[in-house]
Structures are given as C-alpha cells and as structure tokens.
Design an enzyme around this catalytic site. Sequence first.
Site, PDB file in Angstrom:
ATOM      1  N   ASP A 297      69.214  68.145  84.831  1.00 15.19           N
ATOM      2  CA  ASP A 297      70.287  68.378  85.793  1.00 15.19           C
ATOM      3  C   ASP A 297      71.300  67.224  85.806  1.00 15.19           C
ATOM      4  O   ASP A 297      70.899  66.064  85.783  1.00 15.19           O
ATOM      5  CB  ASP A 297      69.635  68.533  87.179  1.00 15.19           C
ATOM      6  N   GLY A 298      72.572  67.564  85.847  1.00 14.47           N
ATOM      7  CA  GLY A 298      73.585  66.537  86.091  1.00 14.47           C
ATOM      8  C   GLY A 298      74.508  66.199  84.925  1.00 14.47           C
ATOM      9  O   GLY A 298      75.244  65.219  84.998  1.00 14.47           O
TER      10      GLY A 298
END
Length: 290
Positions: free
Chosen positions: A42-43
Amino acid sequence: MEKVFKNKISELFQCVSSLSRKCVFSVLSIGPLPDHIAFIMDGNRRYAKRCNLLEGAGHKLGYAALMNMLKYCYELNIKFVTIYAFSIDNFRRRPEEVQSTMILIQEKIEDLIKEESLVNQYGVRIYFLGNLKLVSKSVRLAAERAMAATAGNSKAVLSICLAYTSTDEIVHAVQDCCDEKKEEIRSLESSGTENGLSAVRGNGKDKRKDIIVVHDVEKHMHAAVAPDPDIIIRTSGETRLSNFLLWQSAWCLLYAPSILWPQIGFRHLVWAVVEFQRNFCYLKQKMKLS
Ligand SMILES: CC(C)=CCC/C(C)=C/CC/C(C)=C/COP(=O)(O)OP(=O)(O)O
C-alpha cells in the site's frame, strides 16, 4: 576514474549489507520462522505524490521494493510469499490509471521469468490467484506463460493476487465445492447406490454428518497452493485487510508499519518476524486449547 571508484564503493556497500543480513538472519533462524508471509503493497501513489513524481513512477519504485523484499524473504528461507498486486476493486480507478498499471504489471511479469531473474535464481514457482477473466488477454497470457515457465521450480512459491478479492475467491470456491458434491451424489445414484445423498452423508449414527466441511471449500480456494499465511505485512499504517486472504488469515499476525510501500526495507521484515516470534508461543498455546 571517478566512476570506477564509485562502482567499487557501491560493491563494498553491497557486500557489507549482504554480510550483515546474513548475520541478522542467522540469529533470527534460531527462533521459529514463518512459512508464509503475505504483503499488501500500500502507498505507491502517495509516495509518488510526496516525491513529486508521476503515479506510474510510484508503482515502478514499488516493484523495485518488492524485488528487494522477495530477495530478503528467500535469503531467510521463507518458502511461501503472497502479494496483493491488483484487486477487483482497483478496476474502479480511472480507466487510464488501470490501463497504465496493467501495462506495467504485464511488463514486470515478463521480467520475472527472464533467465537471470530472482525467480529463477531462487527456484521460485509462480502462481496467479484471482479471476484472470477480468484482465486483458495479453496480461492473462503473460500470467499463464509465467506459471508454465516456472512450473519446474520447487524451492519456493510466489503467489501473485491479480484481479483478486477474498470474497470473490470464497464465492467461487463454495460454488465449485457444491458442483463437486452434486456430481458425487449424481454418480453414486447412477452407479446403483439407491440414495446418493445419504451415501455422501453417511448412514446410521453418522446420519447427521455435514455434507460440506471446511476442507471441502478450502481445497477449491485459489490460495490452496500455499499454507495459510503466518504474517500479513501491510504498509502505510493501515490495519485493514481490504478483502485480502480473509479465509486464510484466521490465525495470522497483522504487521502494519507506517511507511509507504516503496520505503519498505530489510528492517521491516526483521521486525515483523520478531513480532511473529514473540507471539508464537501464545498462538501455539491458543490453538492447542481450542
Ligand atoms: C508482476 C508484478 C508482481 C507487478 C507488481 C506491480 C506493482 C508494484 C503493482 C502495485 C499496484 C498497486 C495497486 C499498489 C498499491 O498502491 P496504491 O496504488 O494503492 O497507492 P496508494 O495507497 O498510495 O493509493
């Protein structure tokens, strides 16, 4: 001259970091090691935004971070790694974004199976988990090529969740399981067993035995190619599973460092394994009692 010097320094740095990883991993290996680690990467987009880069650059850096992380996992003898590459929900993103991510995914699948790749270096077999009917033909063919090209590798398994959500996986597994049971009953009836249903259920004191048990559903899951994960690592500090391995994560440790995926490194893997080892006795005790 300056270039030669820089190369020597970089070689030396790599040598020192590889040696220090070896030391840390040999200490970690004294304790119980996880068999299976899963990652929610994620990210990537937030990292790109933070560094004033294009979204696609975030995913490219995310892929580079993934390659490093896989190398660390294999150095530590983690046999099973699963990654959440693209969820069914991700198809709701802007069409141009979906398309550019798919182009990158296809390109990286091709890279994964090159002769000199990490996958071949460590003898890794690749599986794609998910509803591949939802991706374009070229991506699907690349995925199938990767599975076929690595089918002879047996030292480790990399499961890539593509066009995947756990609820979709569970629904398909239940559907396949029901079809299998129906077929079983039908063939018992046609082979002369008077009541196929009671033959599947069992007679006499076994009459109330369930027709479908947990294992029947489990064996139809895409993720049945690996044992349940011991640790899920999700970057960006989020502590949600976002429809990832819901069935398989009943006893899993969730480790959620607050860095963004392209920033993940060796130390995050070490902390996750230390957390797993701290929880191990407790988990073992709990499973014995239940
Ligand atoms: C072949 C292979 C394994 C390819 C992998 C390529 C790769 C790194 C894909 C990641 C895609 C993705 C949806 C990442 C999550 O970050 P995000 O887009 O959700 O970022 P955000 O959380 O900042 O919005």
